[in-house]
Motif scaffolding. Structure first.
Motif, mmCIF file in Angstrom:
data_model
loop_
_atom_site.group_PDB
_atom_site.id
_atom_site.type_symbol
_atom_site.label_atom_id
_atom_site.label_comp_id
_atom_site.label_asym_id
_atom_site.label_seq_id
_atom_site.Cartn_x
_atom_site.Cartn_y
_atom_site.Cartn_z
ATOM 1 N N ASP A 333 0.760 -1.187 -0.279
ATOM 2 C CA ASP A 333 0.101 0.023 -0.020
ATOM 3 C C ASP A 333 0.840 0.958 -0.064
ATOM 4 O O ASP A 333 1.093 2.401 0.851
ATOM 5 C CB ASP A 333 -1.075 0.208 1.157
ATOM 6 N N PRO A 334 2.045 1.276 -1.202
ATOM 7 C CA PRO A 334 2.086 2.544 -1.113
ATOM 8 C C PRO A 334 2.182 3.771 -1.050
ATOM 9 O O PRO A 334 0.929 4.289 -1.724
ATOM 10 C CB PRO A 334 3.579 2.011 -2.166
ATOM 11 N N PRO A 335 3.315 4.489 -0.683
ATOM 12 C CA PRO A 335 2.345 5.775 -1.262
ATOM 13 C C PRO A 335 2.121 6.356 -2.337
ATOM 14 O O PRO A 335 2.192 5.701 -3.629
ATOM 15 C CB PRO A 335 3.413 7.168 -0.480
ATOM 16 N N ARG A 336 1.799 7.342 -3.263
ATOM 17 C CA ARG A 336 1.414 7.846 -4.411
ATOM 18 C C ARG A 336 2.419 7.950 -5.638
ATOM 19 O O ARG A 336 2.057 7.356 -6.854
ATOM 20 C CB ARG A 336 1.127 9.834 -4.523
ATOM 21 N N ASP A 337 3.825 7.434 -5.371
ATOM 22 C CA ASP A 337 5.004 7.325 -5.406
ATOM 23 C C ASP A 337 5.137 5.731 -5.903
ATOM 24 O O ASP A 337 5.697 5.441 -7.504
ATOM 25 C CB ASP A 337 6.570 7.756 -4.896
ATOM 26 N N GLY A 338 4.767 5.649 -5.534
ATOM 27 C CA GLY A 338 4.256 3.808 -6.284
ATOM 28 C C GLY A 338 5.392 3.067 -5.141
ATOM 29 O O GLY A 338 5.953 3.306 -4.575
ATOM 30 N N LEU A 339 5.898 1.803 -6.198
ATOM 31 C CA LEU A 339 7.106 1.048 -6.116
ATOM 32 C C LEU A 339 8.428 2.010 -6.572
ATOM 33 O O LEU A 339 8.464 1.958 -8.490
ATOM 34 C CB LEU A 339 6.472 -0.316 -6.410
ATOM 35 N N HIS A 354 1.270 -14.194 -5.250
ATOM 36 C CA HIS A 354 0.333 -13.287 -5.134
ATOM 37 C C HIS A 354 0.701 -12.062 -5.263
ATOM 38 O O HIS A 354 1.669 -11.863 -3.766
ATOM 39 C CB HIS A 354 -1.286 -14.095 -4.604
ATOM 40 N N VAL A 355 -0.036 -10.871 -5.340
ATOM 41 C CA VAL A 355 0.609 -9.241 -5.278
ATOM 42 C C VAL A 355 -0.957 -8.732 -4.495
ATOM 43 O O VAL A 355 -1.741 -8.440 -5.646
ATOM 44 C CB VAL A 355 1.139 -8.606 -6.435
ATOM 45 N N PHE A 356 -1.153 -8.077 -3.745
ATOM 46 C CA PHE A 356 -2.478 -7.231 -3.438
ATOM 47 C C PHE A 356 -1.917 -5.992 -3.541
ATOM 48 O O PHE A 356 -1.491 -5.697 -2.360
ATOM 49 C CB PHE A 356 -2.890 -8.076 -2.185
ATOM 50 N N TYR A 357 -2.230 -5.762 -4.488
ATOM 51 C CA TYR A 357 -1.343 -3.458 -4.816
ATOM 52 C C TYR A 357 -2.445 -2.837 -3.882
ATOM 53 O O TYR A 357 -4.042 -2.673 -4.580
ATOM 54 C CB TYR A 357 -0.752 -3.837 -5.988
ATOM 55 N N ILE A 358 -2.573 -1.960 -3.534
ATOM 56 C CA ILE A 358 -3.972 -1.100 -2.647
ATOM 57 C C ILE A 358 -2.967 0.206 -2.913
ATOM 58 O O ILE A 358 -1.800 1.155 -2.537
ATOM 59 C CB ILE A 358 -4.250 -1.381 -1.368
ATOM 60 N N SER A 359 -3.779 0.813 -3.852
ATOM 61 C CA SER A 359 -2.585 2.245 -4.900
ATOM 62 C C SER A 359 -4.248 3.768 -4.636
ATOM 63 O O SER A 359 -5.121 3.075 -4.372
ATOM 64 C CB SER A 359 -2.668 2.145 -6.020
ATOM 65 N N CYS A 360 -2.741 4.850 -4.120
ATOM 66 C CA CYS A 360 -3.818 5.682 -4.318
ATOM 67 C C CYS A 360 -3.472 6.743 -5.324
ATOM 68 O O CYS A 360 -3.949 7.214 -5.470
ATOM 69 C CB CYS A 360 -3.489 6.336 -3.029
ATOM 70 N N ASP A 361 -2.747 6.073 -6.475
ATOM 71 C CA ASP A 361 -3.184 7.052 -7.418
ATOM 72 C C ASP A 361 -2.770 6.001 -8.528
ATOM 73 O O ASP A 361 -2.067 4.977 -9.069
ATOM 74 C CB ASP A 361 -1.412 7.599 -7.134
ATOM 75 N N LEU A 362 -3.067 6.321 -9.439
ATOM 76 C CA LEU A 362 -3.737 5.584 -11.109
ATOM 77 C C LEU A 362 -2.456 5.689 -12.035
ATOM 78 O O LEU A 362 -2.229 4.105 -12.633
ATOM 79 C CB LEU A 362 -4.674 6.405 -11.462
ATOM 80 N N ALA A 363 -1.479 6.740 -11.951
ATOM 81 C CA ALA A 363 -0.872 6.747 -12.735
ATOM 82 C C ALA A 363 0.582 6.127 -12.437
ATOM 83 O O ALA A 363 1.171 4.674 -13.132
ATOM 84 C CB ALA A 363 0.055 7.967 -13.204
ATOM 85 N N THR A 364 1.127 5.988 -11.362
ATOM 86 C CA THR A 364 1.769 4.889 -10.793
ATOM 87 C C THR A 364 1.604 3.929 -10.413
ATOM 88 O O THR A 364 2.351 2.498 -11.182
ATOM 89 C CB THR A 364 2.645 5.536 -9.322
ATOM 90 N N PHE A 365 0.380 3.489 -10.463
ATOM 91 C CA PHE A 365 -0.160 2.003 -10.768
ATOM 92 C C PHE A 365 0.222 1.405 -11.630
ATOM 93 O O PHE A 365 0.260 -0.016 -11.187
ATOM 94 C CB PHE A 365 -1.440 1.852 -10.040
ATOM 95 N N THR A 366 -0.613 2.012 -12.815
ATOM 96 C CA THR A 366 -0.073 1.329 -14.193
ATOM 97 C C THR A 366 1.192 1.283 -14.621
ATOM 98 O O THR A 366 0.738 0.535 -15.417
ATOM 99 C CB THR A 366 -0.565 2.562 -15.221
ATOM 100 N N ARG A 367 1.925 2.330 -14.028
ATOM 101 C CA ARG A 367 3.105 1.877 -14.558
ATOM 102 C C ARG A 367 3.507 0.561 -13.638
ATOM 103 O O ARG A 367 4.331 -0.550 -14.528
ATOM 104 C CB ARG A 367 4.220 2.867 -14.005
ATOM 105 N N ASP A 368 3.556 0.568 -12.754
ATOM 106 C CA ASP A 368 4.073 -0.731 -11.866
ATOM 107 C C ASP A 368 3.609 -1.787 -12.001
ATOM 108 O O ASP A 368 3.717 -2.872 -12.104
ATOM 109 C CB ASP A 368 3.376 -0.517 -10.185
ATOM 110 N N THR A 369 2.141 -1.829 -12.639
ATOM 111 C CA THR A 369 1.640 -3.240 -12.821
ATOM 112 C C THR A 369 1.704 -3.979 -14.516
ATOM 113 O O THR A 369 1.821 -4.611 -14.389
ATOM 114 C CB THR A 369 -0.443 -2.747 -13.480
#
Length: 402
Positions: A333-339, A354-369
Motif C-alpha cells: 500500500d505505497p504512497p503516490r510514488d508507487g514502487l 500473489h500480489v495485493f496492490y492497494i494504490s492511491c495513484d492511478l498513474a503509478t499503479f498503471t506503471r507498476d502493473t
C-alpha cells in the motif's frame, strides 16, 4: 498507508511565457467546449489554434468563454469567464467556500458536479488506463462513498493567528473558512471550537513559515490540538477504509495460512491486522516510518515481524532479499510514488505468486502493473473505490497472480 505527497513549487512568473508562436497571449479570451476531464480534475478544452488548455470548475460537454492565465510548452491554463452551456450534471455546491479563485478553498474541486457523475468519470479513467494493458475486463464497478459529505475523519488547517482555513490550490493564499461540510460531525465541532479561539497569538507562525498547521481527527478535541504537530496517520474516510479491509480479507480468504507474506508500506497495521485476524502465521511487515512500526510492534499481533526500513532507498529490496526470497504473497500500500526499484523487488521475489496492490495513484499503479505483467502476472481483479468525494482521487484494490 502513508500519504507522502511530493511538493511542487509554482513556476516563477519570469519563466512563464506571455505569448506563444501561435500569437496566443495571457489575458486573451476564446470560446470552446470541454472535451474531457484531466487526471488532476480540470476540464480539457481545445483552443481554436489547437493548443490544449486546462480549466478548473468546468465539466465535460460544457461550453463557455475562457481567459488564458498562463502558457507552458504545448499546453496552457485558463479560467472560466462565462458559461454558455451548462452540463446537466452541474449542481449547487453545499460549501460556501467552494470555488476556483485565489481566495477560495478549492479542496473539493468537483463539488459543483452531481456525485454519480463524479463516480462515472473516476471509473472510466481506471478502465481507460487498464485497456492498453489488456486488463480492462478486470475492472469492477467503482464503489462510491456511502456519504459524499460528512465523511472526512481528519484534516489539517492553516492559520496565521487571525484567520483559519486551507491554503487555496496552486497558491500561497490562505482561504479562510467558517465551516467545512465534508468533515465528520465531531471534526466539524472541533473546527468551530478552534474558530472561537481566534484571534490566537500562540498560533502566529514563525518568521520562517507562512502558516501554523493545526491537525485534527476524531481522537482529539480543540483543547488537545498542538500547533505544527501531525496526528498519527489514518485513512481519511472511515467507511471506505472498512470496505478496503473487507476486500482484502475476502481476497486473502482462499490462501493457505502458512504462506509467507511480505507486507510493504504497512504503516501501523491497517491491513496487517486483517491478515493477523485471518490467521496468517508468517507475516513480515515493513514500513519506512519508525514510529508506525513501533506502534505495530506494540500491538503484539500473532505471526507478525515488524521491520523499520527505508523502502525508497536504492538498495531497499537488496536488504530485504531474504524476506522476498521466502515470500509467496506480497501485500503493498505505497504512497503516490508507487514502487520505486520494482525491478529489484521482482528479481528477488521469484517465488511470489500473489500480489495485493492497494494504490492511491492511478498513474503509478498503471506503471507498476505493467512491470508485474512483464514478470508473468495477470490482473485477476481491480476494484476502484472513491475515498474522497468531490475530488479526482481514486483508490485501487488489485489482485495480481501468476
Amino acid at each position: 498507508m502513508r500519504r507522502k505527497r511530493a511538493t511542487r513549487s509554482r513556476p516563477s512568473p519570469a519563466r512563464e511565457a506571455t505569448t506563444d508562436s501561435g500569437g496566443i497571449r495571457i489575458g486573451d479570451e476564446f470560446t470552446g467546449t470541454v472535451r474531457d476531464i484531466s487526471a488532476a480534475g480540470s476540464g480539457v478544452v481545445e483552443h481554436p489554434s489547437g493548443r490544449v488548455f486546462f480549466i478548473p470548475g468546468v465539466w465535460t460537454g460544457e461550453q463557455g468563454r475562457f481567459r488564458v492565465t498562463d502558457l507552458k510548452g504545448r499546453f496552457g491554463h485558463a479560467r472560466l469567464v462565462q458559461l454558455t452551456e451548462a452540463s446537466p450534471h452541474r449542481v449547487a455546491p453545499d460549501c460556501p467556500h467552494h470555488g476556483v479563485g485565489a481566495g477560495d478553498c478549492g479542496g473539493c474541486p468537483w463539488q459543483f458536479v452531481d456525485y454519480n457523475a463524479q463516480c462515472a468519470v473516476k471509473e472510466a479513467r481506471v478502465r481507460g488506463a487498464m485497456q492498453p494493458l489488456g486488463a480492462g475486463d478486470a475492472v469492477q464497478p467503482l464503489w462510491p462513498s456511502p456519504h459524499s459529505y460528512g465523511y472526512r475523519n481528519r484534516a489539517q488547517f492553516k492559520t496565521d493567528g487571525q484567520q483559519l482555513g486551507y491554503v487555496a490550490g496552486g497558491s500561497n493564499t490562505l482561504a479562510a473558512i467558517n465551516d467545512c461540510p465534508i468533515l465528520t460531525p465531531p471534526n466539524r465541532d472541533t473546527l468551530q471550537a478552534l474558530l472561537r479561539r481566534l484571534p490566537e497569538p500562540a498560533w502566529k507562525p514563525s518568521r520562517k513559515h507562512l502558516w501554523t498547521s493545526l491537525d485534527i481527527d476524531e481522537q482529539v478535541t480543540a483543547a488537545g490540538v498542538v500547533p505544527n504537530q501531525r496526528r498519527p496517520f489514518r485513512q481519511g474516510n472511515t467507511a471506505q477504509n472498512r470496505r478496503m479491509q473487507e476486500w482484502l480479507s475476502s481476497a486473502l480468504q482462499p490462501l493457505d495460512r502458512d504462506e509467507p507474506v511480505l507486507e510493504l508500506f504497512s504503516g501501523d497495521g491497517n491491513f496487517t491486522t486483517v491478515m493477523a485476524q485471518l490467521g496468517f502465521s508468517h507475516i513480515t511487515a515493513v514500513d519506512s516510518a519508525e514510529d508506525a512500526i513501533a506502534t505495530l510492534a506494540a500491538r503484539d499481533l500473532p505471526g507478525i515481524t515488524a521491520i523499520a526500513h527505508n523502502l525508497y532507498a536504492e538498495d531497499a529490496y537488496d536488504s530485504l532479499r531474504l524476506s522476498l526470497k521466502q515470500a509467496t504473497v506480497l501485500v503493498l500500500d505505497p504512497p503516490r510514488d508507487g514502487l520505486r526499484h520494482i525491478d529489484s523487488l521482482l528479481r528477488h521475489g521469484r517465488r511470489l505468486r500473489h500480489v495485493f496492490y492497494i494504490s492511491c495513484d492511478l498513474a503509478t499503479f498503471t506503471r507498476d502493473t505493467s512491470r508485474f505483467l512483464d514478470a508473468g502476472f495477470s490482473v485477476n481483479t481491480l476494484q476502484p473505490l472513491d475515498p474522497f468525494p468531490h475530488t479526482p482521487h481514486i483508490e485501487l484494490l488489485a489482485h495480481l497472480a501468476r
